[in-house]
Write a protein that holds these residues in place. Structure first.
Motif, PDB file in Angstrom:
ATOM      1  N   GLY A  94      49.810  25.829  49.972  1.00 32.39           N
ATOM      2  CA  GLY A  94      51.163  26.338  49.809  1.00 32.39           C
ATOM      3  C   GLY A  94      51.547  27.390  50.826  1.00 32.39           C
ATOM      4  N   GLY A  95      50.560  28.088  51.373  1.00 31.93           N
ATOM      5  CA  GLY A  95      50.836  29.053  52.428  1.00 31.93           C
ATOM      6  C   GLY A  95      50.629  30.504  52.083  1.00 31.93           C
ATOM      7  N   ASN A  96      50.261  30.801  50.829  1.00 30.06           N
ATOM      8  CA  ASN A  96      50.081  32.205  50.451  1.00 30.06           C
ATOM      9  C   ASN A  96      48.981  32.883  51.265  1.00 30.06           C
ATOM     10  OD1 ASN A  96      52.058  32.266  48.319  1.00 30.06           O
ATOM     11  ND2 ASN A  96      50.641  31.044  47.092  1.00 30.06           N
ATOM     12  N   GLY A  97      47.900  32.174  51.524  1.00 22.66           N
ATOM     13  CA  GLY A  97      46.810  32.745  52.296  1.00 22.66           C
ATOM     14  C   GLY A  97      47.207  33.011  53.739  1.00 22.66           C
ATOM     15  N   LEU A  98      47.949  32.090  54.340  1.00 27.29           N
ATOM     16  CA  LEU A  98      48.365  32.268  55.728  1.00 27.29           C
ATOM     17  C   LEU A  98      49.309  33.462  55.855  1.00 27.29           C
ATOM     18  CD1 LEU A  98      47.993  31.042  58.533  1.00 27.29           C
ATOM     19  CD2 LEU A  98      50.043  29.662  58.124  1.00 27.29           C
ATOM     20  N   LEU A  99      50.181  33.660  54.884  1.00 25.59           N
ATOM     21  CA  LEU A  99      51.079  34.813  54.906  1.00 25.59           C
ATOM     22  C   LEU A  99      50.292  36.112  54.759  1.00 25.59           C
ATOM     23  CD1 LEU A  99      54.037  33.469  52.722  1.00 25.59           C
ATOM     24  CD2 LEU A  99      53.987  33.762  55.216  1.00 25.59           C
ATOM     25  N   ALA A 100      49.277  36.119  53.896  1.00 27.59           N
ATOM     26  CA  ALA A 100      48.428  37.308  53.751  1.00 27.59           C
ATOM     27  C   ALA A 100      47.660  37.575  55.039  1.00 27.59           C
ATOM     28  CB  ALA A 100      47.459  37.131  52.581  1.00 27.59           C
ATOM     29  N   LEU A 101      47.170  36.518  55.666  1.00 26.33           N
ATOM     30  CA  LEU A 101      46.446  36.663  56.930  1.00 26.33           C
ATOM     31  C   LEU A 101      47.354  37.277  57.998  1.00 26.33           C
ATOM     32  CD1 LEU A 101      43.717  36.067  58.314  1.00 26.33           C
ATOM     33  CD2 LEU A 101      44.636  33.827  58.947  1.00 26.33           C
ATOM     34  N   ALA A 102      48.610  36.829  58.041  1.00 24.86           N
ATOM     35  CA  ALA A 102      49.562  37.368  59.006  1.00 24.86           C
ATOM     36  C   ALA A 102      49.854  38.842  58.731  1.00 24.86           C
ATOM     37  CB  ALA A 102      50.849  36.552  58.979  1.00 24.86           C
ATOM     38  N   GLU A 103      49.942  39.206  57.451  1.00 24.95           N
ATOM     39  CA  GLU A 103      50.181  40.608  57.099  1.00 24.95           C
ATOM     40  C   GLU A 103      49.017  41.494  57.555  1.00 24.95           C
ATOM     41  OE1 GLU A 103      50.938  43.414  53.127  1.00 24.95           O
ATOM     42  OE2 GLU A 103      50.930  41.219  52.955  1.00 24.95           O
ATOM     43  N   HIS A 104      47.795  41.043  57.298  1.00 27.87           N
ATOM     44  CA  HIS A 104      46.628  41.811  57.720  1.00 27.87           C
ATOM     45  C   HIS A 104      46.548  41.877  59.250  1.00 27.87           C
ATOM     46  CE1 HIS A 104      45.765  41.761  53.587  1.00 27.87           C
ATOM     47  NE2 HIS A 104      45.051  40.654  53.537  1.00 27.87           N
ATOM     48  N   ALA A 105      46.957  40.811  59.914  1.00 24.46           N
ATOM     49  CA  ALA A 105      46.946  40.797  61.381  1.00 24.46           C
ATOM     50  C   ALA A 105      47.894  41.858  61.931  1.00 24.46           C
ATOM     51  CB  ALA A 105      47.339  39.415  61.890  1.00 24.46           C
ATOM     52  N   ARG A 106      49.060  41.982  61.321  1.00 23.81           N
ATOM     53  CA  ARG A 106      50.010  42.995  61.786  1.00 23.81           C
ATOM     54  C   ARG A 106      49.439  44.399  61.610  1.00 23.81           C
ATOM     55  NH1 ARG A 106      53.652  39.213  59.528  1.00 23.81           N
ATOM     56  NH2 ARG A 106      53.594  40.226  57.479  1.00 23.81           N
ATOM     57  N   TYR A 107      48.773  44.636  60.480  1.00 24.47           N
ATOM     58  CA  TYR A 107      48.218  45.967  60.225  1.00 24.47           C
ATOM     59  C   TYR A 107      47.140  46.318  61.247  1.00 24.47           C
ATOM     60  CZ  TYR A 107      45.797  49.873  58.127  1.00 24.47           C
ATOM     61  OH  TYR A 107      45.198  51.101  57.931  1.00 24.47           O
TER      62      TYR A 107
END
Length: 306
Positions: A94-107
């Protein structure tokens, strides 16, 4: 005739789920380390003074195993002199993990100064059919975990989503992005493809003779290990890979729980691909460990009173 209580035993829930409501449900959730960890993290994040820096330091964020992988990738890239790194999720669903990965990448990009590229690979149509008995067909069926493409792409931002059969999309991506990957080598991979066969395909990322697209050590998270055995699923794919590539092993990080705040169960699912033949494998990562162990000062001698 006595009726057995309703249960849904499954991977990761060997005693099943027995909803009874009220305090019993709360106790049931808190009795298991995984759900207890997630609930505790949500509670601690709401405490006054717990900002992003503290949340990341103590692993209180959503999908802390992804945050750990991104941190390891950015730290290693910085120590080896790379200005960028790539993190990958195989199996987007569904994409929840990819969105979390992107958030951590930004941090961590902001925290370390290392640019982080985020890439997700998925068929886009859910799990395929399978004839391999090691593919956990008793747990997963064709069509599980489909994706709403439009909704996901609308929220991805700079993260990339590669859709299609992995046997074609992975080698195609490595060829077409060779230059980008040399500047941003892969440093973290999440393997969440469920099947042994699909995981084996994803491990083609590590099979080729080229080293330029990889850091010498790549942190890996294996999502579907709990509740399985070593001869099936992701573990079997890893074993086959290691047997064929003894100079490029993928192994569990030993003792990681002891060095991770709050002893999280996901630490048991963290592995690392050690590319022993990588030209930078033996290059010292300054700051990775202490460089001296001086002798402690002797304790003061207490004189006896006469």
């Amino acid at each position: 005739m006595r009726r057995e209580p309703r249960t849904t035993a499954q991977k990761g829930h060997p005693y099943g789920r027995r909803p009874t409501g009220g305090l019993a449900d709360v106790l049931w959730d808190w009795s298991k380390s995984g759900t207890r960890t997630a609930a505790r993290n949500r509670l601690l994040r709401r405490l006054p003074g717990v900002g992003p820096a503290a949340a990341y330091r103590f692993g209180l964020v959503e999908r802390p195993h992804y945050a750990y992988g991104v941190r390891r990738a950015t730290e290693s890239a910085a120590r080896l002199g790379h200005r960028g790194v790539t993190v990958v999720e195989f199996g987007v669903a569904g994409g929840n993990g990819l969105l979390a990965l992107a958030e951590h990448a930004r941090y961590y990009a902001a925290a370390t100064g290392v640019a982080v590229r985020v890439v997700g690979f998925d068929s886009g149509a859910g799990l395929p059919d399978s004839t391999d008995p090691r593919d956990l067909r008793y747990l997963f069926a064709p069509g599980f975990y489909t994706m709403d493409h439009d909704r996901l792409r609308a929220r991805l931002g700079a993260a990339e989503l590669v859709i299609g059969d992995l046997t074609a999309t992975l080698p195609g991506y490595l060829d077409s992005h060779a230059e980008v990957l040399r500047e941003h080598p892969v440093g973290f991979v999440s393997l969440d493809l469920d099947y042994c066969s699909s995981t084996a395909t994803a491990l083609d990322l590590f099979r080729g003779p080229s080293h330029g697209h990889l850091l010498p050590r790549v942190t890996c998270y294996l999502d579907d290990l709990p509740g399985t055995i070593a001869q099936i699923g992701e573990a079997a794919a890893i074993a086959d890979f290691n047997a064929a590539h003894p100079d490029r092993p993928i192994g569990q990080v030993l003792g990681l729980r002891a060095f991770t705040p709050f002893d999280p169960p996901w630490a048991d699912q963290i592995h690392v691909h050690h590319r022993l033949d990588h030209p930078d494998y033996g290059r010292l990562e300054v700051g990775a460990t202490g460089d001296q162990l001086p002798l402690d000062q002797a304790p003061p001698v207490r004189r006896r009173r006469r």
